[in-house]
Write a protein that holds these residues in place. Structure first.
Motif, PDB file in Angstrom:
ATOM      1  N   ASP A 155     -45.348  76.859  98.797  1.00 47.47           N
ATOM      2  CA  ASP A 155     -45.746  75.924  99.860  1.00 47.47           C
ATOM      3  C   ASP A 155     -46.777  74.928  99.340  1.00 47.47           C
ATOM      4  O   ASP A 155     -46.689  73.724  99.605  1.00 47.47           O
ATOM      5  N   TRP A 156     -47.764  75.436  98.614  1.00 42.80           N
ATOM      6  CA  TRP A 156     -48.779  74.553  98.035  1.00 42.80           C
ATOM      7  C   TRP A 156     -48.148  73.587  97.032  1.00 42.80           C
ATOM      8  O   TRP A 156     -48.514  72.411  96.957  1.00 42.80           O
ATOM      9  N   GLN A 157     -47.197  74.064  96.262  1.00 48.48           N
ATOM     10  CA  GLN A 157     -46.545  73.187  95.288  1.00 48.48           C
ATOM     11  C   GLN A 157     -45.780  72.068  95.983  1.00 48.48           C
ATOM     12  O   GLN A 157     -45.774  70.926  95.500  1.00 48.48           O
ATOM     13  N   GLU A 158     -45.145  72.377  97.108  1.00 48.55           N
ATOM     14  CA  GLU A 158     -44.449  71.339  97.864  1.00 48.55           C
ATOM     15  C   GLU A 158     -45.438  70.285  98.361  1.00 48.55           C
ATOM     16  O   GLU A 158     -45.148  69.080  98.342  1.00 48.55           O
ATOM     17  N   LEU A 159     -46.610  70.730  98.805  1.00 51.10           N
ATOM     18  CA  LEU A 159     -47.636  69.798  99.245  1.00 51.10           C
ATOM     19  C   LEU A 159     -48.147  68.958  98.074  1.00 51.10           C
ATOM     20  O   LEU A 159     -48.351  67.743  98.204  1.00 51.10           O
ATOM     21  N   GLU A 160     -48.352  69.605  96.939  1.00 44.57           N
ATOM     22  CA  GLU A 160     -48.824  68.877  95.755  1.00 44.57           C
ATOM     23  C   GLU A 160     -47.805  67.850  95.282  1.00 44.57           C
ATOM     24  O   GLU A 160     -48.179  66.741  94.856  1.00 44.57           O
TER      25      GLU A 160
END
Length: 226
Positions: free
Chosen positions: A117-122
């Motif tokens: 999820d964090w990678q998608e945001l990044e």
């Protein structure tokens, strides 16, 4: 000599401010796909923004757990100063949580974000695909973008980290310097170490690191887009 020094400092600070403004102007303009407000069963309101298929709360989780949640503060023996600072830090940073405590208080329908999820945001902030899985500081300006109250509106904050010592005393550190945010992804199956994200007041990057789940970090909740 003193006068010359004062003049030099004024010029230096002026140039530093100008450079800082130039750097701000060079940041890409990234805005959410949508935004709204979620109201939980207790009537508490949480604003959120949407990036891709995920909706992110724009404030750190601020619900007290039965055990394992604390408000970041500097050590002081003055009870009045301590309570004042804790009140201020509660508004700014919310609570710090152990991983287990965080799971207890996440509102229904939301979750602790996964590492992915964090990678998608990044990625939405512009991070290149070959940096996403790096376990260190990565990116260029993603950490700065995620701290914006306007623009991205993600509003990540530097609430530091905390832990309990062997005597049950709470020890906070790094507040106003670093922000640490849980993911729900362990480093390996059965591991007590979980991935988290780290931001810094002096870096535009964002770090992907692991910490023991007994440490106390901030939580930013996420849910699948409605």
């Amino acid at each position: 000599m003193k006068k010359q020094f004062v003049v030099f400092m004024i010029i230096f600070l002026g140039l530093s401010w100008a450079c800082s403004k130039d750097e701000d102007n060079l940041l890409p303009v990234i805005e959410p796909d949508d935004s709204g407000v979620f109201t939980d069963a207790e009537g508490r309101e949480f604003s959120w923004v949407r990036y891709g298929n995920l909706e992110w709360m724009t404030t750190n989780l601020n619900i007290e757990a039965s055990v394992g949640s604390e408000i970041s503060h500097e050590g002081t023996r003055d009870p009045i100063k301590l309570e004042t600072e804790k009140e201020q830090n509660y508004v700014t940073f919310g609570y710090l949580y152990t991983y287990e405590a965080a799971k207890e208080v996440v509102p229904e329908g939301w979750r602790i974000p996964t590492d992915n999820d964090w990678q998608e945001l990044e990625k939405a902030m512009g991070m290149s695909a070959n940096e996403l899985n790096v376990s260190s500081w990565r990116g260029v300006s993603e950490g700065t973008l995620l701290q914006q109250t306007e623009g991205t509106k993600m509003n990540l904050r530097m609430g530091g980290m905390g832990e309990y010592d062997g005597y049950g005393n709470f020890s906070p550190y790094f507040s106003y310097v670093y922000g640490f945010y849980w993911t729900s992804t362990p480093e390996a199956e059965g591991s007590n170490y979980y991935y988290c994200r780290q931001i810094s007041y002096k870096s535009g990057q964002i770090a992907r690191v692991v910490v023991d789940k007994s440490k106390m970090l901030s939580v930013r909740c996420v849910r699948d887009a409605r």
